[in-house]
Design a protein around this motif. Sequence first.
Motif, PDB file in Angstrom:
ATOM      1  N   VAL A 101      46.165   8.416 -16.523  1.00  0.00           N
ATOM      2  CA  VAL A 101      45.784   8.849 -15.178  1.00  0.00           C
ATOM      3  C   VAL A 101      44.268   9.022 -15.109  1.00  0.00           C
ATOM      4  O   VAL A 101      43.623   8.617 -14.135  1.00  0.00           O
ATOM      5  N   LEU A 102      43.687   9.604 -16.165  1.00  0.00           N
ATOM      6  CA  LEU A 102      42.227   9.745 -16.209  1.00  0.00           C
ATOM      7  C   LEU A 102      41.557   8.372 -16.120  1.00  0.00           C
ATOM      8  O   LEU A 102      40.571   8.194 -15.405  1.00  0.00           O
ATOM      9  N   TYR A 103      42.109   7.415 -16.853  1.00  0.00           N
ATOM     10  CA  TYR A 103      41.505   6.086 -16.880  1.00  0.00           C
ATOM     11  C   TYR A 103      41.700   5.311 -15.583  1.00  0.00           C
ATOM     12  O   TYR A 103      41.034   4.310 -15.365  1.00  0.00           O
ATOM     13  N   LYS A 104      42.578   5.778 -14.720  1.00  0.00           N
ATOM     14  CA  LYS A 104      42.683   5.171 -13.390  1.00  0.00           C
ATOM     15  C   LYS A 104      41.487   5.572 -12.524  1.00  0.00           C
ATOM     16  O   LYS A 104      41.153   4.884 -11.569  1.00  0.00           O
ATOM     17  N   HIS A 105      40.863   6.683 -12.876  1.00  0.00           N
ATOM     18  CA  HIS A 105      39.722   7.192 -12.111  1.00  0.00           C
ATOM     19  C   HIS A 105      38.380   6.891 -12.777  1.00  0.00           C
ATOM     20  O   HIS A 105      37.383   6.679 -12.088  1.00  0.00           O
ATOM     21  N   PHE A 106      38.361   6.932 -14.090  1.00  0.00           N
ATOM     22  CA  PHE A 106      37.116   6.761 -14.851  1.00  0.00           C
ATOM     23  C   PHE A 106      37.383   5.874 -16.060  1.00  0.00           C
ATOM     24  O   PHE A 106      38.433   5.975 -16.683  1.00  0.00           O
ATOM     25  N   THR A 107      36.396   5.075 -16.429  1.00  0.00           N
ATOM     26  CA  THR A 107      36.562   4.210 -17.593  1.00  0.00           C
ATOM     27  C   THR A 107      36.426   4.970 -18.904  1.00  0.00           C
ATOM     28  O   THR A 107      36.838   4.481 -19.941  1.00  0.00           O
ATOM     29  N   GLY A 108      35.836   6.141 -18.865  1.00  0.00           N
ATOM     30  CA  GLY A 108      35.677   6.928 -20.083  1.00  0.00           C
ATOM     31  C   GLY A 108      34.802   8.145 -19.840  1.00  0.00           C
ATOM     32  O   GLY A 108      34.437   8.455 -18.699  1.00  0.00           O
ATOM     33  N   LEU A 155      40.651  16.799 -21.619  1.00  0.00           N
ATOM     34  CA  LEU A 155      40.748  16.851 -20.156  1.00  0.00           C
ATOM     35  C   LEU A 155      42.182  16.650 -19.694  1.00  0.00           C
ATOM     36  O   LEU A 155      42.659  17.359 -18.802  1.00  0.00           O
ATOM     37  N   SER A 156      42.869  15.682 -20.279  1.00  0.00           N
ATOM     38  CA  SER A 156      44.248  15.442 -19.852  1.00  0.00           C
ATOM     39  C   SER A 156      45.121  16.657 -20.127  1.00  0.00           C
ATOM     40  O   SER A 156      46.001  16.984 -19.320  1.00  0.00           O
ATOM     41  N   THR A 157      44.859  17.361 -21.221  1.00  0.00           N
ATOM     42  CA  THR A 157      45.602  18.591 -21.515  1.00  0.00           C
ATOM     43  C   THR A 157      45.262  19.680 -20.510  1.00  0.00           C
ATOM     44  O   THR A 157      46.152  20.346 -19.970  1.00  0.00           O
ATOM     45  N   GLU A 158      43.986  19.840 -20.224  1.00  0.00           N
ATOM     46  CA  GLU A 158      43.533  20.898 -19.309  1.00  0.00           C
ATOM     47  C   GLU A 158      44.055  20.709 -17.885  1.00  0.00           C
ATOM     48  O   GLU A 158      44.415  21.669 -17.226  1.00  0.00           O
ATOM     49  N   ILE A 159      44.054  19.473 -17.409  1.00  0.00           N
ATOM     50  CA  ILE A 159      44.466  19.242 -16.018  1.00  0.00           C
ATOM     51  C   ILE A 159      45.936  18.842 -15.890  1.00  0.00           C
ATOM     52  O   ILE A 159      46.434  18.650 -14.788  1.00  0.00           O
ATOM     53  N   GLU A 160      46.584  18.686 -17.053  1.00  0.00           N
ATOM     54  CA  GLU A 160      48.012  18.361 -17.093  1.00  0.00           C
ATOM     55  C   GLU A 160      48.334  17.012 -16.454  1.00  0.00           C
ATOM     56  O   GLU A 160      49.309  16.869 -15.718  1.00  0.00           O
ATOM     57  N   GLN A 170      31.398   7.842 -17.887  1.00  0.00           N
ATOM     58  CA  GLN A 170      31.525   7.761 -16.432  1.00  0.00           C
ATOM     59  C   GLN A 170      31.867   9.138 -15.845  1.00  0.00           C
ATOM     60  O   GLN A 170      31.403   9.484 -14.757  1.00  0.00           O
ATOM     61  N   ILE A 171      32.636   9.932 -16.562  1.00  0.00           N
ATOM     62  CA  ILE A 171      32.942  11.292 -16.101  1.00  0.00           C
ATOM     63  C   ILE A 171      31.663  12.133 -16.102  1.00  0.00           C
ATOM     64  O   ILE A 171      31.373  12.848 -15.135  1.00  0.00           O
ATOM     65  N   ALA A 172      30.881  12.036 -17.165  1.00  0.00           N
ATOM     66  CA  ALA A 172      29.614  12.773 -17.224  1.00  0.00           C
ATOM     67  C   ALA A 172      28.670  12.316 -16.118  1.00  0.00           C
ATOM     68  O   ALA A 172      27.957  13.136 -15.525  1.00  0.00           O
ATOM     69  N   ASP A 173      28.666  11.022 -15.815  1.00  0.00           N
ATOM     70  CA  ASP A 173      27.844  10.527 -14.710  1.00  0.00           C
ATOM     71  C   ASP A 173      28.295  11.133 -13.385  1.00  0.00           C
ATOM     72  O   ASP A 173      27.462  11.466 -12.531  1.00  0.00           O
ATOM     73  N   VAL A 227      36.457  15.921 -12.593  1.00  0.00           N
ATOM     74  CA  VAL A 227      35.020  16.208 -12.645  1.00  0.00           C
ATOM     75  C   VAL A 227      34.777  17.709 -12.799  1.00  0.00           C
ATOM     76  O   VAL A 227      33.971  18.141 -13.636  1.00  0.00           O
ATOM     77  N   THR A 228      35.473  18.506 -12.017  1.00  0.00           N
ATOM     78  CA  THR A 228      35.302  19.960 -12.071  1.00  0.00           C
ATOM     79  C   THR A 228      35.711  20.515 -13.426  1.00  0.00           C
ATOM     80  O   THR A 228      35.020  21.368 -13.997  1.00  0.00           O
ATOM     81  N   THR A 229      36.802  20.019 -13.964  1.00  0.00           N
ATOM     82  CA  THR A 229      37.276  20.489 -15.268  1.00  0.00           C
ATOM     83  C   THR A 229      36.321  20.070 -16.376  1.00  0.00           C
ATOM     84  O   THR A 229      36.009  20.862 -17.274  1.00  0.00           O
ATOM     85  N   ALA A 230      35.828  18.841 -16.311  1.00  0.00           N
ATOM     86  CA  ALA A 230      34.852  18.379 -17.305  1.00  0.00           C
ATOM     87  C   ALA A 230      33.609  19.252 -17.266  1.00  0.00           C
ATOM     88  O   ALA A 230      33.075  19.650 -18.312  1.00  0.00           O
ATOM     89  N   ARG A 231      33.164  19.554 -16.079  1.00  0.00           N
ATOM     90  CA  ARG A 231      31.978  20.396 -15.931  1.00  0.00           C
ATOM     91  C   ARG A 231      32.215  21.793 -16.515  1.00  0.00           C
ATOM     92  O   ARG A 231      31.377  22.313 -17.258  1.00  0.00           O
ATOM     93  N   LYS A 232      33.338  22.397 -16.197  1.00  0.00           N
ATOM     94  CA  LYS A 232      33.648  23.738 -16.715  1.00  0.00           C
ATOM     95  C   LYS A 232      33.712  23.743 -18.233  1.00  0.00           C
ATOM     96  O   LYS A 232      33.175  24.644 -18.880  1.00  0.00           O
ATOM     97  N   LEU A 233      34.379  22.736 -18.800  1.00  0.00           N
ATOM     98  CA  LEU A 233      34.456  22.653 -20.263  1.00  0.00           C
ATOM     99  C   LEU A 233      33.076  22.462 -20.881  1.00  0.00           C
ATOM    100  O   LEU A 233      32.741  23.104 -21.878  1.00  0.00           O
TER     101      LEU A 233
END
Length: 194
Positions: free
Chosen positions: A49-56, A39-44, A59-62, A19-25
């Motif tokens: 792994v992203l899809y384990k937390h968010f469907t897309g 995002l996956s590149t930025e957070i390594e 949902q990240i923007a939400d 969430v923090t990385t998405a916001r910064k970007l």
Amino acid sequence: MAIEDRRERDRAARRQLIVTTARKLAEAEGWDAVTTRRLSTEIEYSQPVLYKHFTGMDQIADAVAVVGFDELATAIRAACTGADSPSDTLSRIAHGYLAFARENPAVYDAMFTRATSLRFADQETPAELVAAFAELRQAIGVVADEQDADSLTELFWAALHGLVTLGRTRRLRPDYESDRVRLLVNQFTDRQRA
């Protein structure tokens, strides 16, 4: 139990990092630059792994929007501190709201202009959204008299959103923000004296 607690803390930390990385970007480059691949590149972490937390991305923007509503509620609460009249309170809230939108344009977009699955004025409305509305409603409730305070709050919020949107797109004269806020506040407080 300690292993489960640690896993849950790690999961929450990964979610927060996303969430923090998405916001910064988004703040730096706009929402179009925020993709799951980026995002996956930025957070390594891998995209799965992203899809384990968010469907897309929606949902990240939400999730960014929910954080934004929490911050907006805090900003509104802080703006009310030290106010000595209903007019002063509404004026401080309006200026605080406009400053929040100006300082956090991508978050504001996630909150109000991007398509969202967040529910407003519903039983499923996230607590952070309810809290932001409640902070505004508390101030408007003081001047509502016999009128419906919820509707007046929605009207005040809509007016502030209009000022943000029209100001951001340079459809309003930039040097007259304080005048517009004063006129808006007067519409809500002068009728109380009438």
